[in-house]
Scaffold this motif. Sequence first.
Motif, short mmCIF file in Angstrom:
data_model
loop_
_atom_site.label_atom_id
_atom_site.label_comp_id
_atom_site.label_asym_id
_atom_site.label_seq_id
_atom_site.Cartn_x
_atom_site.Cartn_y
_atom_site.Cartn_z
N SER A 109 0.85 -1.20 0.00
CA SER A 109 0.00 0.00 0.00
C SER A 109 0.88 1.24 0.00
O SER A 109 1.96 1.27 0.60
CB SER A 109 -0.94 0.00 1.21
N VAL A 110 0.37 2.28 -0.66
CA VAL A 110 1.12 3.54 -0.71
C VAL A 110 1.20 4.14 0.69
O VAL A 110 2.27 4.57 1.14
CB VAL A 110 0.47 4.53 -1.71
N CYS A 111 0.07 4.12 1.42
CA CYS A 111 0.07 4.75 2.75
C CYS A 111 1.03 4.05 3.73
O CYS A 111 1.76 4.70 4.46
CB CYS A 111 -1.35 4.76 3.33
N GLY A 112 1.03 2.73 3.72
CA GLY A 112 1.94 2.00 4.61
C GLY A 112 3.39 2.21 4.21
O GLY A 112 4.28 2.31 5.06
N SER A 113 3.64 2.30 2.92
CA SER A 113 5.02 2.47 2.44
C SER A 113 5.55 3.85 2.79
O SER A 113 6.70 4.01 3.22
CB SER A 113 5.06 2.28 0.92
N VAL A 114 4.70 4.86 2.60
CA VAL A 114 5.11 6.23 2.95
C VAL A 114 5.37 6.33 4.45
O VAL A 114 6.35 6.93 4.88
CB VAL A 114 4.02 7.23 2.47
N ALA A 115 4.50 5.70 5.25
CA ALA A 115 4.64 5.77 6.72
C ALA A 115 6.00 5.26 7.17
O ALA A 115 6.55 5.74 8.17
CB ALA A 115 3.53 4.95 7.38
N THR A 116 6.57 4.27 6.45
CA THR A 116 7.83 3.66 6.88
C THR A 116 9.02 4.07 6.00
O THR A 116 10.10 3.49 6.11
CB THR A 116 7.72 2.11 6.85
N ALA A 117 8.82 5.05 5.10
CA ALA A 117 9.90 5.52 4.22
C ALA A 117 10.45 4.41 3.33
O ALA A 117 11.67 4.29 3.14
CB ALA A 117 11.03 6.17 5.03
N THR A 118 9.56 3.65 2.78
CA THR A 118 9.96 2.61 1.82
C THR A 118 10.65 3.28 0.62
O THR A 118 10.34 4.41 0.26
CB THR A 118 8.69 1.83 1.40
N HIS A 119 11.58 2.57 -0.01
CA HIS A 119 12.43 3.21 -1.03
C HIS A 119 12.75 2.25 -2.16
O HIS A 119 12.61 1.03 -2.02
CB HIS A 119 13.73 3.67 -0.38
N GLY A 120 13.23 2.83 -3.26
CA GLY A 120 13.81 2.06 -4.34
C GLY A 120 15.30 2.36 -4.38
O GLY A 120 15.94 2.44 -3.33
N SER A 121 15.85 2.55 -5.60
CA SER A 121 17.27 2.89 -5.69
C SER A 121 17.45 4.03 -6.69
O SER A 121 16.50 4.43 -7.36
CB SER A 121 18.09 1.68 -6.11
N GLY A 122 18.69 4.52 -6.77
CA GLY A 122 19.00 5.58 -7.73
C GLY A 122 19.24 6.91 -7.04
O GLY A 122 19.30 6.99 -5.82
N ALA A 123 19.34 7.96 -7.85
CA ALA A 123 19.57 9.30 -7.30
C ALA A 123 18.21 9.94 -7.00
O ALA A 123 17.97 11.10 -7.34
CB ALA A 123 20.35 10.13 -8.31
N HIS A 124 17.33 9.18 -6.40
CA HIS A 124 15.97 9.63 -6.12
C HIS A 124 15.70 9.45 -4.63
O HIS A 124 16.27 8.59 -3.99
CB HIS A 124 14.94 8.79 -6.89
N GLY A 125 14.75 10.29 -4.13
CA GLY A 125 14.39 10.16 -2.73
C GLY A 125 13.56 8.91 -2.49
O GLY A 125 13.14 8.22 -3.45
#
Length: 422
Positions: A109-125
């Motif tokens: 879920s987007v909300c759960g991922s945002v809550a825990t600062a889920t991330h991918g890779s690269g020069a991105h936040g």
Amino acid sequence: MSGPLTNWAGNHTYAASTVHTPHSVSELAALLGHADQLRVLGTRHSFTAIGDAATLVRLDRLPEAGQIRIDAAAMTVTIGPCVTYAQLTAALHRAGLALENLASLPHISVCGSVATATHGSGAHGNLATAVLAMTLLTGTGERLVLTEGDPRLPAGTVHLGLLGIVLELTLRVLPAYPLTQTVYEGLDWATLIAHTSEIFALGYSVSVFHHLSDRPPALWVKATPGSPPAAERFGVHPAPAPRHPIPGQDADACTDQLGVPGPSSERLPHFRAGHNPSHGAEIQSELFVAIADGPAAIRALLELAPRLAPGLLVGELRTVAADGLWLSPQYGRDSLGLHFTWARDPDAVAHNVALIEAALTPFAPRPHWGKVFSLPPVALSTAYARTADFGALRAELDPRDVFVNGWVRARFPALTARPGGR
Ligand SMILES: Cc1cc2nc3c(=O)[nH]c(=O)nc-3n(C[C@H](O)[C@H](O)[C@H](O)COP(=O)(O)OP(=O)(O)OC[C@H]3O[C@@H](n4cnc5c(N)ncnc54)[C@H](O)[C@@H]3O)c2cc1C
């Protein structure tokens, strides 16, 4: 609820025997008003008790649960609390739009991922950095809208579930863009240590998968079509067939590789929406250090290799850009994430996690909030410069401490302190 409710990995059983499913926000507010302790369930992909409480709530019966409202002129999308990245990226793709980055799987879920600062890779936040506005039902049952320019937005975007129930998020979107995905094999550790920053700049998103064993690490490069291949520069060769990060697992679960261009939403995640991601019988942990400390941190990790390798299904190194979100593990520093997917043996994992945390202590590591860690509270308070400020905001928005659970009290009690003491 039939049988005890567990998280996705099955290593945590939720305490509540009932999960409430309110049909309206007013019903939800009434539930909140009567609860001593309440948490919302996302897609339960965290590996800890972060989302546990005496009263658990699923929001999928709310009329706004699955809403996706695209504003193409403003380049934003507003979503309801139960939308997953798979659902969101499909809708954006139909509108010729995309997100800047994605995690390794779209099932969450987007909300759960945002809550825990889920991330991918690269020069991105991390994925929370795409948030432009957030609507919360606070601990007092009031609806609070935080928009760009409100200092409480960067304060509360990564909130660990502590500030309220997220009813809506507005995210920044980009025009749709294609990417390729190529797995390169045969990377050696000395090359990675000598050229850490260059290697992670080889594509739009780069991961290094490893096993801390004789098997050389592999580079997974998601790149703009037409980018120069990595092979010539770092002595690696493209894999001749699709790969799964975990040897022996079926590569059909993975997004298309072999350099075939496709939508970014079908290349950035390692795993396809319709398949089970990763291994399943696993537990994950991850620590972040400053990218400048990356080579030294990798060396420290390699010294532990003989002790860690037996329980390790796969390790992954990724980069995440610095941000200004108070509880983000990337707050104020470009970061290298040292991620581990372990065989599901909680005691062995706890032992290995403690070893890694001790080895990385000189680099002031910060943990992934959705994964297993044992850093002491004092280390977290030191690592997060805005701990007291977040605590003050939390106390204001949740004066009854209804969102404070056992995980927060044990892991990061400073967040529950009140200005001037209790
Ligand atoms: C196979 C696998 C692969 C993964 N890959 C990655 C990866 O690539 N990168 C990465 O960073 N992480 C990764 N993770 C970790 C995972 O993405 C995060 O832990 C994330 O939190 C999962 O979202 P969720 O909705 O399942 O969260 P949950 O575990 O359900 O919830 C997390 C927290 O958010 C709160 N919450 C959820 N929804 C709301 C709401 N509407 N309002 C208020 N609070 C809410 C919950 O109460 C809880 O405190 C992976 C996990 C798995 C199992």
